[in-house]
Design a protein around this motif. Structure first.
Motif, mmCIF file in Angstrom:
data_model
loop_
_atom_site.group_PDB
_atom_site.id
_atom_site.type_symbol
_atom_site.label_atom_id
_atom_site.label_comp_id
_atom_site.label_asym_id
_atom_site.label_seq_id
_atom_site.Cartn_x
_atom_site.Cartn_y
_atom_site.Cartn_z
ATOM 1 N N LEU A 139 28.783 37.217 65.590
ATOM 2 C CA LEU A 139 30.018 36.594 65.122
ATOM 3 C C LEU A 139 29.837 36.063 63.706
ATOM 4 N N GLY A 140 28.665 35.512 63.430
ATOM 5 C CA GLY A 140 28.399 35.000 62.088
ATOM 6 C C GLY A 140 28.482 36.081 61.031
ATOM 7 N N HIS A 141 27.918 37.261 61.308
ATOM 8 C CA HIS A 141 27.984 38.358 60.342
ATOM 9 C C HIS A 141 29.419 38.863 60.168
ATOM 10 N N VAL A 142 30.170 38.903 61.259
ATOM 11 C CA VAL A 142 31.572 39.321 61.166
ATOM 12 C C VAL A 142 32.344 38.370 60.260
ATOM 13 N N MET A 143 32.161 37.067 60.482
ATOM 14 C CA MET A 143 32.888 36.084 59.689
ATOM 15 C C MET A 143 32.378 36.028 58.253
ATOM 16 N N PHE A 144 31.100 36.345 58.048
ATOM 17 C CA PHE A 144 30.565 36.430 56.686
ATOM 18 C C PHE A 144 31.291 37.524 55.912
ATOM 19 N N GLY A 145 31.477 38.691 56.545
ATOM 20 C CA GLY A 145 32.232 39.763 55.896
ATOM 21 C C GLY A 145 33.675 39.371 55.635
ATOM 22 N N TYR A 146 34.281 38.712 56.597
ATOM 23 C CA TYR A 146 35.668 38.217 56.459
ATOM 24 C C TYR A 146 35.788 37.332 55.221
ATOM 25 N N GLY A 147 34.855 36.370 55.108
ATOM 26 C CA GLY A 147 34.940 35.422 54.008
ATOM 27 C C GLY A 147 34.596 36.017 52.662
ATOM 28 N N VAL A 148 33.560 36.850 52.610
ATOM 29 C CA VAL A 148 33.111 37.397 51.329
ATOM 30 C C VAL A 148 34.136 38.365 50.745
ATOM 31 N N VAL A 149 34.697 39.240 51.570
ATOM 32 C CA VAL A 149 35.688 40.183 51.048
ATOM 33 C C VAL A 149 36.924 39.436 50.559
ATOM 34 N N CYS A 150 37.358 38.429 51.313
ATOM 35 C CA CYS A 150 38.490 37.618 50.851
ATOM 36 C C CYS A 150 38.152 36.903 49.550
ATOM 37 N N TRP A 151 36.913 36.463 49.405
ATOM 38 C CA TRP A 151 36.468 35.828 48.157
ATOM 39 C C TRP A 151 36.584 36.792 46.980
ATOM 40 N N PHE A 152 36.102 38.018 47.164
ATOM 41 C CA PHE A 152 36.170 38.989 46.070
ATOM 42 C C PHE A 152 37.613 39.279 45.669
ATOM 43 N N VAL A 153 38.485 39.432 46.668
ATOM 44 C CA VAL A 153 39.878 39.769 46.375
ATOM 45 C C VAL A 153 40.599 38.585 45.737
ATOM 46 N N LEU A 154 40.587 37.447 46.426
ATOM 47 C CA LEU A 154 41.303 36.281 45.915
ATOM 48 C C LEU A 154 40.666 35.738 44.644
ATOM 49 N N GLY A 155 39.331 35.792 44.578
ATOM 50 C CA GLY A 155 38.651 35.247 43.404
ATOM 51 C C GLY A 155 39.068 35.923 42.121
ATOM 52 N N SER A 156 39.224 37.235 42.158
ATOM 53 C CA SER A 156 39.631 37.951 40.948
ATOM 54 C C SER A 156 41.054 37.582 40.542
ATOM 55 N N ILE A 157 41.930 37.413 41.530
ATOM 56 C CA ILE A 157 43.321 37.057 41.224
ATOM 57 C C ILE A 157 43.399 35.629 40.688
ATOM 58 N N ILE A 158 42.676 34.706 41.312
ATOM 59 C CA ILE A 158 42.713 33.307 40.878
ATOM 60 C C ILE A 158 42.140 33.171 39.479
ATOM 61 N N LEU A 159 41.028 33.840 39.192
ATOM 62 C CA LEU A 159 40.462 33.747 37.852
ATOM 63 C C LEU A 159 41.391 34.356 36.812
ATOM 64 N N ALA A 160 42.058 35.450 37.156
ATOM 65 C CA ALA A 160 43.019 36.044 36.223
ATOM 66 C C ALA A 160 44.131 35.041 35.908
ATOM 67 N N ARG A 161 44.610 34.341 36.938
ATOM 68 C CA ARG A 161 45.644 33.332 36.713
ATOM 69 C C ARG A 161 45.115 32.198 35.822
ATOM 70 N N LEU A 162 43.864 31.747 36.086
ATOM 71 C CA LEU A 162 43.297 30.656 35.296
ATOM 72 C C LEU A 162 42.977 31.074 33.865
ATOM 73 N N PHE A 163 42.575 32.321 33.691
ATOM 74 C CA PHE A 163 42.223 32.806 32.356
ATOM 75 C C PHE A 163 43.444 33.003 31.456
ATOM 76 N N PHE A 164 44.487 33.590 32.011
ATOM 77 C CA PHE A 164 45.536 34.147 31.156
ATOM 78 C C PHE A 164 46.924 33.549 31.334
ATOM 79 N N ARG A 165 47.077 32.587 32.229
ATOM 80 C CA ARG A 165 48.367 31.960 32.427
ATOM 81 C C ARG A 165 48.285 30.486 32.032
ATOM 82 N N PRO A 166 49.390 29.758 32.000
ATOM 83 C CA PRO A 166 49.354 28.356 31.591
ATOM 84 C C PRO A 166 48.411 27.525 32.462
ATOM 85 N N ALA A 167 47.899 26.439 31.879
ATOM 86 C CA ALA A 167 46.955 25.577 32.591
ATOM 87 C C ALA A 167 47.595 24.981 33.838
ATOM 88 N N LEU A 168 46.745 24.675 34.817
ATOM 89 C CA LEU A 168 47.230 24.010 36.030
ATOM 90 C C LEU A 168 47.788 22.626 35.681
#
Length: 338
Positions: free
Chosen positions: A159-188
């Motif tokens: 179960l731990g390995h399954v959830m590790f994959g769940y979290g890491v893939v979501c990190w890669f996907v969301l992380g790229s979108i969040i950083l793009a927003r922080l890099f190139f859009r108005p400040a929070l």
């Protein structure tokens, strides 16, 4: 009764993270384990108090559904389910293994259900890129990685390995979108600026989860995670002037679990690699994170007594139907003003 926002659950999450750091110190023989257990007990009391206060407010005002779908506040509700995973796996399981495992699994299931619903809501709802902030890591990235960590702690590596994959893939996907927003859009906005601290959490929590699943070895995966973790931790130094200008609000709890996870990973590396003076360095890490979370706790109590802890409910910001882009000079101006 004041409108209590969902990020009230960040307090219990932060204290659970501090307990994890002291537990790592205890495991290395640097401190007695009862300190970690006492901190977990405090986290449990805070979680119960936050749950009762939030539900009384949300149900009383009829805003529970609105909070769950709110583009700013919605992600923070996941902490109501994530924190108990830690409390069950590290607080209850050592004393009552079967009960701790059952409770851990229950909150893992609830976290997956909420994370899946939240992902569907992002597809279904009317959201705009500028509404995104690092708190969006919480439902699936933090949820998945903490689930991996806690599943490993109660002896469920598959179960731990399954959830590790769940979290890491979501990190890669969301992380790229969040950083793009922080890099190139108005400040929070100022109220959300503390959530930038959450950027350090995914690599750190992934490292802790991986250590729990691989027996604590610093292998290739751990080194890989440390590389990105080093980048994002050091990048926070550039944000210090911005953080120091902020007025204290409940959003400051975003600093707590994030940096507690970093502290725990740093302790693990110090204890395993044993560089010269590692014991002194380890104590510096433990004292620093304890002072940080202690200071935020004191400031929160003072602000609560003064009636200034909870800021006004944030607006939904521009919807996806609103104009998506501003002139470049407006974006630049917003960042300079911030």
């Amino acid at each position: 009764m004041p409108r209590i926002p969902p990020n009230i659950f960040g307090a219990a999450f932060g204290w659970a993270g501090l307990a994890g750091t002291w537990s790592a110190a205890g495991g290395a023989g640097l401190a007695p384990q009862w300190i970690a257990q006492a901190l977990l007990a405090i986290a449990a009391v805070i979680w119960v108090a936050a749950l009762v206060a939030y539900l009384a407010c949300a149900l009383g005002h009829g805003v529970l559904r609105d909070d769950a779908t709110h583009p700013v506040l919605g992600p923070f509700l996941s902490l109501a389910l994530i924190s108990p995973m830690i409390l069950a796996s590290t607080g209850i399981a050592p004393l009552a293994p079967a009960t701790g495992a059952v409770l851990t699994d229950l909150f893992i299931v609830l976290t997956v259900i909420h994370g899946s619903w939240f992902t569907g809501q992002l597809i279904y709802g009317d959201y705009a890129l500028d509404q995104l902030h690092p708190g969006y890591f919480l439902p699936t990235v933090a949820g998945g990685l903490v689930a991996a960590m806690t599943a490993g702690a109660v002896g469920q590596p598959v179960l731990g390995h399954v959830m590790f994959g769940y979290g890491v893939v979501c990190w890669f996907v969301l992380g790229s979108i969040i950083l793009a927003r922080l890099f190139f859009r108005p400040a929070l906005p100022a109220a959300l600026t503390p959530t930038l601290a959450i950027e350090v959490a995914p690599a750190a929590v992934a490292s802790l989860a991986w250590f729990g699943l691989n027996g604590g070895k610093i292998d290739g995966v751990a080194q890989f995670l440390a590389g990105y973790g080093m980048l994002i931790v050091l990048s926070q130094v550039r944000l210090l002037p911005m953080f120091l200008r902020l007025k204290f609000t409940i959003s400051f709890w975003a600093f707590t679990f994030s940096w507690a996870a970093v502290a725990s990973v740093a302790l693990h590396w110090l204890v395993i690699t044993r560089p010269s003076g590692y014991i002194a360095l380890a104590w510096i890490v433990v004292v620093a994170i304890t002072v940080l979370i202690g200071a935020i706790t004191v400031r929160s109590i003072v602000a609560l007594a003064a009636g200034t802890l909870f800021p006004p409910r944030p607006a939904a910001a521009p919807s996806a139907a609103a104009p998506a882009l501003q002139p470049q000079e407006s974006v630049t101006g917003a960042r300079e003003a911030h």
